[in-house]
Structures are given as structure tokens and as C-alpha cells.
Design a protein around this motif. Structure first.
Motif, PDB file in Angstrom:
ATOM      1  N   LYS A   1     -11.167   0.889  -0.256  1.00  0.00           N
ATOM      2  CA  LYS A   1     -10.396   1.579   0.785  1.00  0.00           C
ATOM      3  C   LYS A   1      -8.902   1.552   0.431  1.00  0.00           C
ATOM      4  O   LYS A   1      -8.531   1.763  -0.730  1.00  0.00           O
ATOM      5  CB  LYS A   1     -10.704   0.991   2.168  1.00  0.00           C
ATOM      6  N   MET A   2      -8.032   1.247   1.388  1.00  0.00           N
ATOM      7  CA  MET A   2      -6.594   1.274   1.130  1.00  0.00           C
ATOM      8  C   MET A   2      -6.086  -0.002   0.455  1.00  0.00           C
ATOM      9  O   MET A   2      -4.877  -0.193   0.311  1.00  0.00           O
ATOM     10  CB  MET A   2      -5.833   1.497   2.443  1.00  0.00           C
TER      11      MET A   2
ATOM     12  N   ASN B   1     -10.988  -1.340   9.660  1.00  0.00           N
ATOM     13  CA  ASN B   1      -9.652  -1.580   9.142  1.00  0.00           C
ATOM     14  C   ASN B   1      -9.479  -0.732   7.890  1.00  0.00           C
ATOM     15  O   ASN B   1     -10.438  -0.516   7.151  1.00  0.00           O
ATOM     16  CB  ASN B   1      -9.472  -3.071   8.807  1.00  0.00           C
ATOM     17  N   VAL B   2      -8.264  -0.270   7.650  1.00  0.00           N
ATOM     18  CA  VAL B   2      -8.040   0.575   6.480  1.00  0.00           C
ATOM     19  C   VAL B   2      -8.127  -0.224   5.183  1.00  0.00           C
ATOM     20  O   VAL B   2      -8.346   0.342   4.108  1.00  0.00           O
ATOM     21  CB  VAL B   2      -6.674   1.289   6.551  1.00  0.00           C
TER      22      VAL B   2
ATOM     23  N   GLN C   1      -4.591  -5.036  12.873  1.00  0.00           N
ATOM     24  CA  GLN C   1      -4.861  -3.915  11.982  1.00  0.00           C
ATOM     25  C   GLN C   1      -3.902  -3.838  10.798  1.00  0.00           C
ATOM     26  O   GLN C   1      -4.271  -3.360   9.731  1.00  0.00           O
ATOM     27  CB  GLN C   1      -4.806  -2.594  12.759  1.00  0.00           C
ATOM     28  N   GLU C   2      -2.680  -4.324  10.973  1.00  0.00           N
ATOM     29  CA  GLU C   2      -1.641  -4.142   9.961  1.00  0.00           C
ATOM     30  C   GLU C   2      -1.381  -5.445   9.216  1.00  0.00           C
ATOM     31  O   GLU C   2      -1.459  -6.535   9.789  1.00  0.00           O
ATOM     32  CB  GLU C   2      -0.358  -3.630  10.615  1.00  0.00           C
TER      33      GLU C   2
ATOM     34  N   THR D   1       0.819  -1.211   0.000  1.00  0.00           N
ATOM     35  CA  THR D   1       0.000   0.000   0.000  1.00  0.00           C
ATOM     36  C   THR D   1       0.850   1.257   0.000  1.00  0.00           C
ATOM     37  O   THR D   1       0.525   2.239  -0.692  1.00  0.00           O
ATOM     38  CB  THR D   1      -0.947  -0.012   1.201  1.00  0.00           C
TER      39      THR D   1
END
Length: 490
Positions: free
Chosen positions: A454-455, A408-409, A382-383, A229
Motif C-alpha cells: 500500500k502506501m 489504513n493507507v 490513521q496518520e 510517504t
């Protein structure tokens, strides 16, 4: 024994002009190949050559069925060299041989599909609203750049090269620095299938040098990128300055949901496959498993038994399910995330260590890992870890479940395990992801578009309309009036 590689650059097989470097086999760290990295000057030479080549009658003059015939020959060429390519892919990034065979077959199928899509692709005669007829047509964008990752090179590269060639574009490839072989071999097969010299170039090397020069080059009209990303965001910024279209398939932190009524045999097998196949080095890895509290204990017991039975080992073995991670540096990153999860309060249920034994000592191996007791808000949940690490989380309330999944992104993929089609439909509609799998996971069809929200990126790859991503739409108005335009003659 290592091999000296050359690359196809601006119509010739040659060394790129940058420094020589080596690629390594993740199983034992041995040198697989040596080759020269490309430079910014190589990028300019390749792009300039591609711009000239794409305008020649040998390419621009081909009818769609003639381009389709070339794509069919590429598919046949991949199949003819199938086992050889699978073994080379294994050496490139350490994937188990059964998996690399599937990737090679997928690449051949991608060219076959886009050959058919190319030959049957129709422009549109639009409804007339005056004394004229109107036509919407698509033309190739020109020279496009393709930047591909190290985890599934031949499949990722086919998903970019096939529709671009079908559209009539020229392609300059920037494969991952550590896995350049598949792009080079695809270029060789394409050349043998009749793609004219200069239409394809392959530029191995560092993204900060080759990728940056490729994205910035004024003759590059589109970038198709699969990767991280952070890099994708950088490409988007550069592309915005040129108003250049992109497709960006980026990271993921995909949730899988196990409902109270799920078939646990299927759910356990699917969750295991979703996170531990490819050693977790997959953007769509199902790295967050939300399991209903009523079946949590049974699911966990079955899952851990399944983890214990996974066969980690030599990628050349037909029985291996998990090979090594791509290199020691990436393994160290995965290890840091596991330690972070434990520091955040997680309890280690399985794995979390390097496997023991002489056969693992020289490779970048890591055991399949399961951690519970974490909040969805922790960094480990999250990552993106991009490794064989699963967070196990219980759930009770559906509204809270959906909120956690969407908190979450990323928004690349998701999985749902339930016997109730209404539940599956309701949850699937609520999840903010580009793909939803129901009672299966990590299965693909080239006929079905793929991408994230999203991301996790923008744009879509695959699908019949994937060709149009590499075209510019042009509208035609064709006058049929018998008299001159009245305004000018009044």
C-alpha cells in the motif's frame, strides 16, 4: 566543540558548493558539525564522475569475488571504528548509545552478508528449446542514487550501499540534511577498503535541491529511498517519467495485536519496545495496540507500569532507553498530534508532556505517551506520528479486528501476540503488511527481505536477491546449429 566536515564529492574530499550549515545534538542543541550543502551543479558533477568511474577497469573489470573482498574490508573497517561510529551516530540524531552500537553492528553485518552473496551469486543457464543454449545474466544498472533518512542513518545507508557495490554500480548518496555524518564516514571507510575514486559521492543538503536533482538526472538509473510517504510519492512520479526503477520504503502505522491467550509478560515488553524504542522515530513503530477485551484491563495496568519505569535521558548514558526527539520542530509536530488525539476524544493515560528537570531543558525531549478511547478512524490512529505515542484499542471480534488493522493507507509491519500458532498464521495471512512479527517485534535479519505494501512503499531491501535490484537482466541465445538458418537459405 563542533567539527568542520568535508564530503567525498566526485572523487575528492572537499566542501560542497552550497551554503554552510550546522548540525545539532538533539540532547542539548549544541552544534556538532558545520559543512556545506550540495547544489544541483554538485549533483551533476558527482553523477558524471560516477558514470566515468564505473566504466573503468579498476571497477568494471573486477570479478565478483574481488568486489566481495572489498565489501569484507568495509565490514572490517566499520567494526574497527565501531565505538567511534556509535558515538558519532549518537551526536547526529540523539539515539541512546546502546542503540547506536547495535546500528553500527548491523551495518557491518550488512556488508558482510552482501560480500558473501556477491561471491556466491550465480547467473542461470536456462533450459534450451532449440538448437542453441540460453543464458540469463545480470549486469550492473550503472549509477544509482540513494536517499536516506535521519532516524537510523548508518543502517539505512549500508542497506543501499552494500548491494549496489556488490552489483557493480556506482552510488551517489543524499543523506538527510540534519544527519550527514554516517554517509560521509561510510564513504571514507569504503575508499580505504579499495573502492575506486568517483564510485561513491555523498551530497548533504536539502531534499528539494539535492534529492530532486538526483532523481531527475538522466544518468541515474535507480533510486533507493527511505523516508516519508509524501516525498516518496514525488520520487515515484519523477521516476515514472524516466521509466526508472525505485525501491521506496515509506511510512507506517503498524498494528500490534494482543490475543486473549497471549503471554502478557512478553506482550507488554514487546509493545513497549515496539513503540518507545528509538523514541518512536521509526517507520515500523507499533503505534496501534489492539488488545483483546478479556485481558485489556490487566494489559493496560502492566503497560502503564512499564511506561512509568522507562528511563528517558542523556543518550550518552548506558542506562538510557529513550533519548530526545531529533529536533524541536519534530517534537512540536508530535505534540500537535497528541493534542489532536485528545480533541478527538482520547483519554491520556501516560505522558503527553515534556519531562521536567534541568537535564531536559535544552533538548528535544518528550515523555512516552499512551492514549485510549479513540476510534481507529480518528486521525491519530490513521496518520503516522513518528514519535513515542501509542493508541490503545480493545477488540472482541476477530473479523472486525482484521478490518480495523487493515483500515489504513499504510502496510509496513504488524505484530501478533498469541500462544496459538494457528491463530498467528490466520491473522498474519489476513494482515496487509510487508512484515509480520509473532511473539516478538522490531527484530531484523539482513538475510530476510524488508519492505511494505500500500502506501508504505514498493520494492524490497535486504535478502540474498537484494543485489538483483541493482542489476538489469540480459538474455543470451547462443546458436549451436551446424547449418545456416533455413528461412534465409530456402
Amino acid at each position: 566543540m563542533s567539527e568542520k566536515l568535508q564530503t567525498l564529492l566526485a572523487g575528492r574530499w572537499r566542501d560542497a558548493s552550497g551554503p554552510e550549515y550546522a548540525t545539532e545534538y538533539p540532547h542539548d542543541g549544541s552544534t556538532v558539525a558545520t559543512l556545506h550543502a550540495a547544489t544541483a551543479a554538485d549533483v551533476d558533477e558527482a553523477v558524471q564522475c560516477a558514470e566515468r568511474a564505473r566504466q573503468q577497469p579498476s571497477w568494471a573489470g573486477l570479478k565478483r569475488h574481488e568486489r566481495a573482498a572489498i565489501l569484507h574490508r568495509i565490514a572490517a573497517g566499520i567494526r574497527e571504528r565501531g565505538e567511534e561510529l556509535a558515538q558519532l551516530q549518537r551526536l547526529d540524531n540523539g539515539k541512546p548509545i546502546k542503540e547506536t552500537r547495535a546500528l553500527v553492528a548491523s551495518a557491518a553485518g550488512t556488508f558482510q552478508f552482501f560480500a558473501a552473496a556477491c561471491e556466491t551469486w550465480e547467473d542461470q543457464l536456462t533450459p534450451s528449446r532449440g538448437d542453441y543454449f540460453t543464458l540469463s545474466a545480470h549486469e550492473p544498472l550503472g549509477v544509482v542514487g540513494a536517499i536516506t533518512p535521519w532516524n537510523s542513518p548508518i543502517a539505512s545507508e549500508a542497506q543501499k550501499l552494500a548491494p549496489a557495490l556488490a552489483a557493480g554500480c556506482a552510488v551517489v548518496f543524499k543523506p538527510a540534511e540534519i544527519t550527514p555524518r554516517m554517509a560521509i564516514e561510510l564513504a571514507r571507510i569504503a575508499q580505504q577498503a579499495g573502492v575506486p575514486d568517483g564510485i561513491i559521492s555523498v551530497l548533504p543538503g536539502k531534499g528539494s535541491i539535492v534529492g530532486d536533482a538526483l532523481v531527475k538526472h538522466p544518468l541515474i538509473k535507480r533510486i533507493a529511498f527511505t523516508g516519508g510517504t509524501t516525498v516518496g510519492l514525488g520520487i515515484a512520479r519523477l521516476a515514472a517519467e524516466k521509466l526508472m526503477p525505485t525501491s521506496l520504503e515509506l511510512g507506517g502505522k503498524s498494528p500490534t495485536i494482543v490475543c486473549a491467550d497471549a503471554d502478557l509478560d512478553h506482550a507488554v515488553a514487546g509493545v513497549l519496545y515496539g513503540i518507545f524504542s528509538s523514541s518512536g522515530e521509526s517507520c515500523i513503530a507499533g503505534s496501534r495496540a489492539f488488545v483483546h477485551e478479556s485481558v485489556y484491563a490487566e494489559f493496560k495496568a502492566r503497560l502503564l507500569a512499564g511506561v512509568k519505569a522507562l528511563r528517558v535521558g542523556d543518550p550518552s548514558s548506558e542506562s538510557t532507553q529513550m533519548g530526545p526527539l531529533v529536533n524541536p520542530g519534530h517534537r512540536a509536530s508530535v505534540e500537535r498530534y497528541v493534542q489532536l488525539g485528545l480533541d478527538e476524544g482520547g483519554q491520556l493515560l501516560a505522558g503527553g508532556v515534556r519531562p521536567e528537570g534541568a537535564q531536559f531543558e535544552r533538548g528535544s525531549y518528550y515523555t512516552p505517551t499512551v492514549i485510549e478511547g479513540l476510534s481507529n478512524s480518528t486521525r491519530m490512529c490513521q496518520e503516522e506520528i513518528f514519535g513515542p505515542v501509542l493508541a490503545l484499542l480493545p477488540w472482541r471480534d476477530e473479523a472486525d479486528l482484521v478490518a480495523q488493522c487493515n483500515d489504513n493507507v499504510f502496510g509496513l509491519a504488524s505484530g501478533i501476540w498469541t500462544r496459538d500458532y494457528k491463530t498467528a498464521w490466520r491473522l498474519g495471512q489476513a494482515l496487509q503488511t510487508g512484515t509480520v512479527w509473532v511473539n516478538t517485534y522490531k527484530v531484523f535479519s539482513v538475510s530476510t527481505p524488508f519492505g511494505g505494501v500500500k502506501m508504505s512503499g514498493t520494492g524490497r531491501e535486504k535478502g540474498r536477491l537484494g543485489i538483483l535490484e541493482y542489476t538489469a537482466q540480459k538474455s543470451w541465445y547462443w546458436g549451436l546449429n551446424e547449418s545456416p538458418m533455413p528461412w534465409a537459405t530456402a
